[in-house]
Scaffold this active site. Structure first.
Site, PDB file in Angstrom:
ATOM      1  CG  ASP A  80      -0.198  -0.029   2.531  1.00 54.92           C
ATOM      2  OD1 ASP A  80       0.802  -0.768   2.644  1.00 54.92           O
ATOM      3  OD2 ASP A  80      -0.595   0.690   3.470  1.00 54.92           O
ATOM      4  CD  GLU A 148       4.134   0.867   6.770  1.00 54.98           C
ATOM      5  OE1 GLU A 148       5.021   1.207   7.585  1.00 54.98           O
ATOM      6  OE2 GLU A 148       3.638   1.666   5.945  1.00 54.98           O
TER       7      GLU A 148
END
Length: 489
Positions: A80, A148
């Site tokens: 991400d 994350e």
């Protein structure tokens, strides 16, 4: 065939995959497209691959000849990215590709957005390692995680039973000649402060004004917090405090910041003011603008404080005691660095970043991120926030908590990495602890037997549209990573 911006830039396959995944939307919390792509890619390559319920992708590659008896090594990165863009950018992160540009050695976004090197380059390294059948390495376990940048969901839910690795090489570091050996823990914060919105008083003539702060540098709320870039939210609150103290303003709205994980670059508020006080109010804003430009001269020379009348009609606004409470709450909110690390000069020990302000359904909604090297200092900040919210009658919630990665003075992996780096480049690899959360803390919490380090190429401006990455550094770290894997026999 799509034209590749990074064609011919070394390392060719790493750059190929970085550009490939840059075309796939992967905002934190919305990783299904990128997760599906990498999982299918691994299956097509004949690799052992799994996709878990958190959309993490786990890929295993057998040891090369002569390394069969070696302990498995985990390579880890997150799929991400933080999605930040300039105000004038029309980029839609849910569907538009990140278009790249390269100027000299620097790779950046061509569309006024974050680049996604954090941590797309780590993912690209992993894919290039998996693809190349001529490399020398132990058995490899690749873990590519989700969320994350928001909740650490991927790292927190990765099942230890799926891994045998004793060594973890995280690829989410952003300084080539520094090896990450520890990081802070932290938590997200959500606060809702109720307010009373009243009809605009009759009998006086009011006009609506828009107060806007822009031109700040922003950055990563942990790694950049000591750089003095300034917070647009902080400056907006200072302006509102002075206006509320001296003028009869009625606050209509606040819209500031885009992520609790990013230092705010822009902030705005709309308010009503009696026409007979307009000049005084504008004078106050101009005085604050002069103060801010003095404070940030040479740091943020593009800083602008604008206050202009707008035609927008406002049916209601906050004033009186309700406005006093709101402004005072924001003014005393413990935003910024709380303590410095006494052992490691220049390293922040604990902080809190006030990242988002917005009005929603009768509440001022606040989002922040607190960080600390110790659970005790994180708890201290939580205690301060709890007291503040009790005093002002606000609701508070802590979420997405993550553990610190505690420095291991006896790390054999760190020692080996430093030896390889010195031999390859003729200089020392500096071990550091950073003031940011990184997935090693989460993974070591569930797999404490692993020895961990984090490495990566030189990048700048994470979590901001100014994010950029050195192509030459990507190539050097690629060579270093391959040599390190070769020596972990």
């Amino acid at each position: 065939m799509e034209k590749r911006v990074l064609s011919g830039v070394e390392p060719e396959r790493v750059m190929y995959y970085f550009e490939k995944i840059s075309r796939i939307p992967r905002e934190s919390g919305h990783e299904k497209q990128i997760s599906d792509y990498i999982y299918q890619w691994a299956v097509e390559k004949g690799l052992e691959a799994q996709q878990d319920s958190a959309l993490n992708v786990i890929i295993k590659k057998p040891a090369s000849t002569g390394y069969e008896a070696s302990d498995p090594v985990m390579l880890q990165a997150h799929m991400d990215m933080v999605c930040e863009k300039n105000r004038d950018s029309s980029h839609d992160f849910s569907r538009d590709p990140i278009l790249l540009k390269i100027e000299g050695d620097m790779i950046s976004s061509a569309s006024g957005t974050t680049l996604g090197a954090d941590n797309g380059i780590g993912v690209a390294y992993c894919m290039a390692v998996l693809e190349d059948r001529n490399l020398k390495h132990p058995p490899l376990e690749i873990l590519l995680t989700t969320e994350e940048e928001s909740t650490f969901k991927g790292a927190l839910t990765a099942s230890p039973e799926m891994f045998q690795a004793r060594k973890l090489i995280n690829l989410d570091q952003s300084v080539e000649d520094e090896i990450l050996t520890g990081s802070c823990g932290g938590s997200g914060v959500k606060i809702k402060l109720p307010f009373t919105c009243e009809a605009v008083p009759k009998g006086r003539e009011y006009r609506t004004f828009q107060l806007r702060i822009s031109g700040l540098l922003g950055g990563h709320s942990g790694e950049d917090i000591e750089k003095g870039h300034g917070s647009a939210i902080n400056l907006l609150v200072r302006c509102l405090y002075e206006l509320n103290k001296k003028q009869d303003i009625h606050l209509c709205s606040i819209s500031a910041g885009t992520s609790r994980l990013a230092i705010s670059r822009e902030a705005e508020a709309k308010f009503l003011i009696p026409q007979d006080q307009e000049q005084e109010a504008l004078c106050i804003v101009e005085q604050m603008s002069t103060v801010f430009r003095t404070e940030y001269r040479g740091i943020c020379d593009a800083l602008e404080v604008q206050c202009r009348a707008i035609s927008q009609a406002e049916p209601g606004a906050i004033s009186g005691d309700s406005l006093d409470k709101l402004v005072q709450f924001l003014y005393v909110f413990p935003d910024g660095i709380r303590n410095m690390n006494g052992v490691m000069p220049g390293v922040v020990e604990s902080s809190i970043n006030l990242g988002i302000l917005r009005f929603q359904n009768g509440y001022l909604e606040v989002e922040a991120e607190l960080r600390g090297a110790f659970a005790s200092t994180c708890q201290h900040i939580k205690n301060q926030l709890n007291v503040l919210c009790r005093i002002f009658g606000a609701e508070i919630q802590f979420f997405s908590e993550y553990a610190a990665w505690v420095y291991n003075p006896e790390s054999e992996l760190r020692q080996k990495a430093m030896e390889v780096f010195k031999r390859e480049f003729g200089k020392q690899l500096k071990p550091i602890v950073i003031h940011a959360g990184i997935e090693c803390g989460c993974l070591l919490q569930s797999m404490p037997w692993m020895d961990a380090v984090a490495v990566g190429p030189s990048c700048w401006g994470f979590h901001s549209p100014g994010e950029r990455m050195s192509a030459a550094s990507v190539n050097r770290v690629w060579g270093f990573l391959l040599k390190l894997l070769e020596e972990l026999k």
